[in-house]
Design a protein around this motif. Structure first.
Motif, PDB file in Angstrom:
ATOM      1  N   GLU A 176      14.889  30.392  66.873  1.00  0.00           N
ATOM      2  CA  GLU A 176      13.981  31.331  66.221  1.00  0.00           C
ATOM      3  C   GLU A 176      14.266  32.755  66.677  1.00  0.00           C
ATOM      4  OE1 GLU A 176      11.021  32.920  63.856  1.00  0.00           O
ATOM      5  OE2 GLU A 176      11.923  30.932  63.805  1.00  0.00           O
ATOM      6  N   ARG A 177      14.589  32.908  67.942  1.00  0.00           N
ATOM      7  CA  ARG A 177      14.849  34.262  68.452  1.00  0.00           C
ATOM      8  C   ARG A 177      16.078  34.878  67.791  1.00  0.00           C
ATOM      9  NH1 ARG A 177      15.064  35.988  74.864  1.00  0.00           N
ATOM     10  NH2 ARG A 177      15.604  38.178  74.549  1.00  0.00           N
ATOM     11  N   THR A 178      17.140  34.097  67.610  1.00  0.00           N
ATOM     12  CA  THR A 178      18.327  34.645  66.959  1.00  0.00           C
ATOM     13  C   THR A 178      18.073  34.932  65.481  1.00  0.00           C
ATOM     14  OG1 THR A 178      19.133  32.371  66.648  1.00  0.00           O
ATOM     15  CG2 THR A 178      19.955  33.577  68.565  1.00  0.00           C
ATOM     16  N   LYS A 179      17.174  34.163  64.856  1.00  0.00           N
ATOM     17  CA  LYS A 179      16.824  34.463  63.456  1.00  0.00           C
ATOM     18  C   LYS A 179      16.045  35.767  63.378  1.00  0.00           C
ATOM     19  CE  LYS A 179      13.549  32.269  61.215  1.00  0.00           C
ATOM     20  NZ  LYS A 179      12.789  31.202  60.523  1.00  0.00           N
ATOM     21  N   GLN A 180      15.101  35.952  64.308  1.00  0.00           N
ATOM     22  CA  GLN A 180      14.349  37.209  64.320  1.00  0.00           C
ATOM     23  C   GLN A 180      15.270  38.399  64.587  1.00  0.00           C
ATOM     24  OE1 GLN A 180      11.174  37.655  63.454  1.00  0.00           O
ATOM     25  NE2 GLN A 180      11.111  35.450  63.002  1.00  0.00           N
ATOM     26  N   TYR A 181      16.297  38.161  65.400  1.00  0.00           N
ATOM     27  CA  TYR A 181      17.289  39.212  65.657  1.00  0.00           C
ATOM     28  C   TYR A 181      17.997  39.591  64.350  1.00  0.00           C
ATOM     29  CZ  TYR A 181      21.475  41.448  67.605  1.00  0.00           C
ATOM     30  OH  TYR A 181      22.490  42.331  67.887  1.00  0.00           O
ATOM     31  N   ALA A 182      18.378  38.595  63.567  1.00  0.00           N
ATOM     32  CA  ALA A 182      19.038  38.860  62.290  1.00  0.00           C
ATOM     33  C   ALA A 182      18.124  39.637  61.343  1.00  0.00           C
ATOM     34  CB  ALA A 182      19.476  37.546  61.642  1.00  0.00           C
ATOM     35  N   LEU A 183      16.857  39.299  61.322  1.00  0.00           N
ATOM     36  CA  LEU A 183      15.915  40.015  60.455  1.00  0.00           C
ATOM     37  C   LEU A 183      15.774  41.471  60.885  1.00  0.00           C
ATOM     38  CD1 LEU A 183      13.171  37.259  60.055  1.00  0.00           C
ATOM     39  CD2 LEU A 183      14.780  38.057  58.314  1.00  0.00           C
ATOM     40  N   ARG A 184      15.822  41.734  62.169  1.00  0.00           N
ATOM     41  CA  ARG A 184      15.776  43.116  62.648  1.00  0.00           C
ATOM     42  C   ARG A 184      17.024  43.877  62.217  1.00  0.00           C
ATOM     43  NH1 ARG A 184      14.181  42.743  68.941  1.00  0.00           N
ATOM     44  NH2 ARG A 184      14.278  45.038  68.755  1.00  0.00           N
ATOM     45  N   ILE A 185      18.165  43.197  62.246  1.00  0.00           N
ATOM     46  CA  ILE A 185      19.417  43.818  61.779  1.00  0.00           C
ATOM     47  C   ILE A 185      19.308  44.173  60.292  1.00  0.00           C
ATOM     48  CG2 ILE A 185      21.839  43.342  61.270  1.00  0.00           C
ATOM     49  CD1 ILE A 185      21.478  43.911  64.183  1.00  0.00           C
ATOM     50  N   ILE A 186      18.734  43.257  59.519  1.00  0.00           N
ATOM     51  CA  ILE A 186      18.576  43.497  58.075  1.00  0.00           C
ATOM     52  C   ILE A 186      17.677  44.701  57.826  1.00  0.00           C
ATOM     53  CG2 ILE A 186      17.592  42.535  55.954  1.00  0.00           C
ATOM     54  CD1 ILE A 186      18.529  39.767  56.974  1.00  0.00           C
ATOM     55  N   ARG A 187      16.584  44.784  58.578  1.00  0.00           N
ATOM     56  CA  ARG A 187      15.677  45.919  58.401  1.00  0.00           C
ATOM     57  C   ARG A 187      16.350  47.235  58.796  1.00  0.00           C
ATOM     58  NH1 ARG A 187      11.781  41.899  59.916  1.00  0.00           N
ATOM     59  NH2 ARG A 187      12.033  42.366  62.150  1.00  0.00           N
ATOM     60  N   LEU A 188      17.169  47.187  59.847  1.00  0.00           N
ATOM     61  CA  LEU A 188      17.895  48.396  60.245  1.00  0.00           C
ATOM     62  C   LEU A 188      18.847  48.824  59.136  1.00  0.00           C
ATOM     63  CD1 LEU A 188      18.941  50.516  62.266  1.00  0.00           C
ATOM     64  CD2 LEU A 188      20.519  48.760  63.140  1.00  0.00           C
ATOM     65  N   TYR A 189      19.606  47.890  58.609  1.00  0.00           N
ATOM     66  CA  TYR A 189      20.570  48.208  57.550  1.00  0.00           C
ATOM     67  C   TYR A 189      19.871  48.805  56.323  1.00  0.00           C
ATOM     68  CZ  TYR A 189      24.096  47.566  53.906  1.00  0.00           C
ATOM     69  OH  TYR A 189      24.972  47.773  52.855  1.00  0.00           O
ATOM     70  N   SER A 190      18.717  48.253  55.988  1.00  0.00           N
ATOM     71  CA  SER A 190      17.981  48.745  54.824  1.00  0.00           C
ATOM     72  C   SER A 190      17.472  50.171  55.034  1.00  0.00           C
ATOM     73  CB  SER A 190      16.797  47.820  54.521  1.00  0.00           C
ATOM     74  OG  SER A 190      17.239  46.510  54.240  1.00  0.00           O
ATOM     75  N   ALA A 191      17.285  50.556  56.300  1.00  0.00           N
ATOM     76  CA  ALA A 191      16.731  51.877  56.585  1.00  0.00           C
ATOM     77  C   ALA A 191      17.796  52.943  56.817  1.00  0.00           C
ATOM     78  CB  ALA A 191      15.826  51.791  57.815  1.00  0.00           C
TER      79      ALA A 191
END
Length: 386
Positions: free
Chosen positions: A29-44
């Protein structure tokens, strides 16, 4: 304390959890949350060519970590596990590089990237620990825990250990029996109920007693530990100032319990696990009454691999003690083989008081009955019980 000093306490096959002081967080779960943070960074990120080009590199490497970890968690051997984890580390290291470029090229505010960089480096450290631990010939496997305190150790507190002369076997290590009332209550709770469970049998149960497994040459420091609770099958229940194994027919404690307190450090718990496995313990159980976290290790013989006991395995019955552990909303409960729950000293006292009250009430009824017979002119002594 350096992570390397703690690695030898664990064997990951493969690791899948990080044990936080307050909760168990799956690494998946932690590595998935890490990926979601990466996605949000890329979108911003800004829409400039440079920002988007670097952003795509961050997106590619950062979102792949969870996938690589999942592949590693399904590995069929240590070699395959380490290979998969090394790929994940490479991707994390690459992500860290691209994040640095975003900061140094002033393409995105540093305060918004630094928390993500911190998580990146923490995951790298965790994965490196997994790989190194998977190479160690330590008998506790398959283990599934990385203690969060390996990376963020809690400050030690409590009494300072009293220096000892290495050629002596002192009866105290200068440490308190417990750091707080909750830990103390759990130690007493286990000791008293286990003694009741094995009453009349040749079983020794003790709390916070120093255990010396071997004698040492003069000038050497004797190895020792003081389990919160120890159970030794085959040794009599009598007073001891310490448990010197060579004076006990060479019999080691087969079962130990540790009640975790806020002052316990990962180094302390790691050393205990290593010590217990090395010196013959077959079952060891750990419980944090503050968080409710429970885990353990069990093996039938010294030559067997240990089985990790997790909350998902509950209810769990100890193969040696035959007692049962169950997890409820209010925390861990322990039961005798017949299903009767372990009781606190207060509950035992209340149970005794109720029994005494019932006995007193029965005696009152008997006294009134005897008095009535005498009123009727009947001597109770002359009555034929048959």
């Amino acid at each position: 304390m350096e992570t390397q000093n703690l690695i030898s306490a664990f064997k990951f096959q493969p690791s899948s959890f990080i044990l936080y002081p307050s909760k168990v967080l799956p690494l998946k779960e932690r590595t998935k949350q890490y990926a979601l943070r990466i996605i949000r960074l890329y979108s911003a990120l800004p829409q400039s060519t440079v920002a988007q080009t670097i952003g795509k590199q961050v997106f590619r490497s950062g979102t792949s970590i969870g996938a690589h970890y999942r592949e590693a968690s399904r590995a069929r051997s240590n070699a395959e596990f380490k290979s998969k984890m090394q790929v994940a580390i490479q991707e994390l290291d690459e992500t860290d590089y691209w994040l640095d470029l975003l900061i140094e090229a002033e393409l995105f505010p540093s305060p918004k990237i630094e928390p993500l960089k911190a998580e990146t480096n923490e995951l790298i450290a965790i994965f490196i620990t997994c790989i190194k631990s998977a190479s160690l010939p330590f008998p506790l496997q398959p283990s599934a825990f990385i203690l969060y305190n390996v990376l963020v150790p809690r400050p030690a507190c409590g009494m300072v250990q009293t220096p000892i002369t290495s050629t002596q076997y002192p009866d105290t290590d200068g440490k308190p029996m417990a750091d707080n009332t909750l830990q103390y209550q759990w130690i007493v709770y286990l000791v008293e109920n286990l003694r009741r469970h094995f009453a009349g049998q040749t079983v020794f149960v003790a709390g916070d007693l120093l255990w010396y497994p071997v004698q040492v040459e003069p000038g050497q420091t004797p190895p020792r530990q003081a389990p919160d609770v120890m159970v030794v099958l085959g040794r009599p229940q009598c007073d001891r100032s310490s448990y010197k194994q060579w004076e006990e027919e060479g019999i080691a404690p087969q079962v130990v319990f540790e009640i975790i307190s806020p002052s316990n450090t990962v180094a302390e718990m790691a050393n205990k696990q290593t010590f217990y496995a090395r010196h013959g313990v077959l079952e060891m159980y750990f419980y944090d009454p503050d968080s409710g976290n429970f885990w353990g290790f069990a093996r039938e013989t010294l030559d067997d691999e240990t089985r990790l006991v997790m909350p998902l395995d509950l209810p769990w019955t100890s193969p040696l003690l035959k007692i049962r552990f169950e997890q409820y909303e209010q925390g861990l409960s322990v039961f005798y083989p017949d299903g009767e729950p372990f009781k606190t000293l207060q509950e035992f006292a209340e149970e005794r008081d109720r029994a005494l009250a019932r006995a007193a009430q029965t005696q009152q009824h008997l006294d009134r009955a005897l008095a009535k017979l005498k009123e009727l002119g009947i001597d109770p002594e002359t009555l034929n019980p048959s």
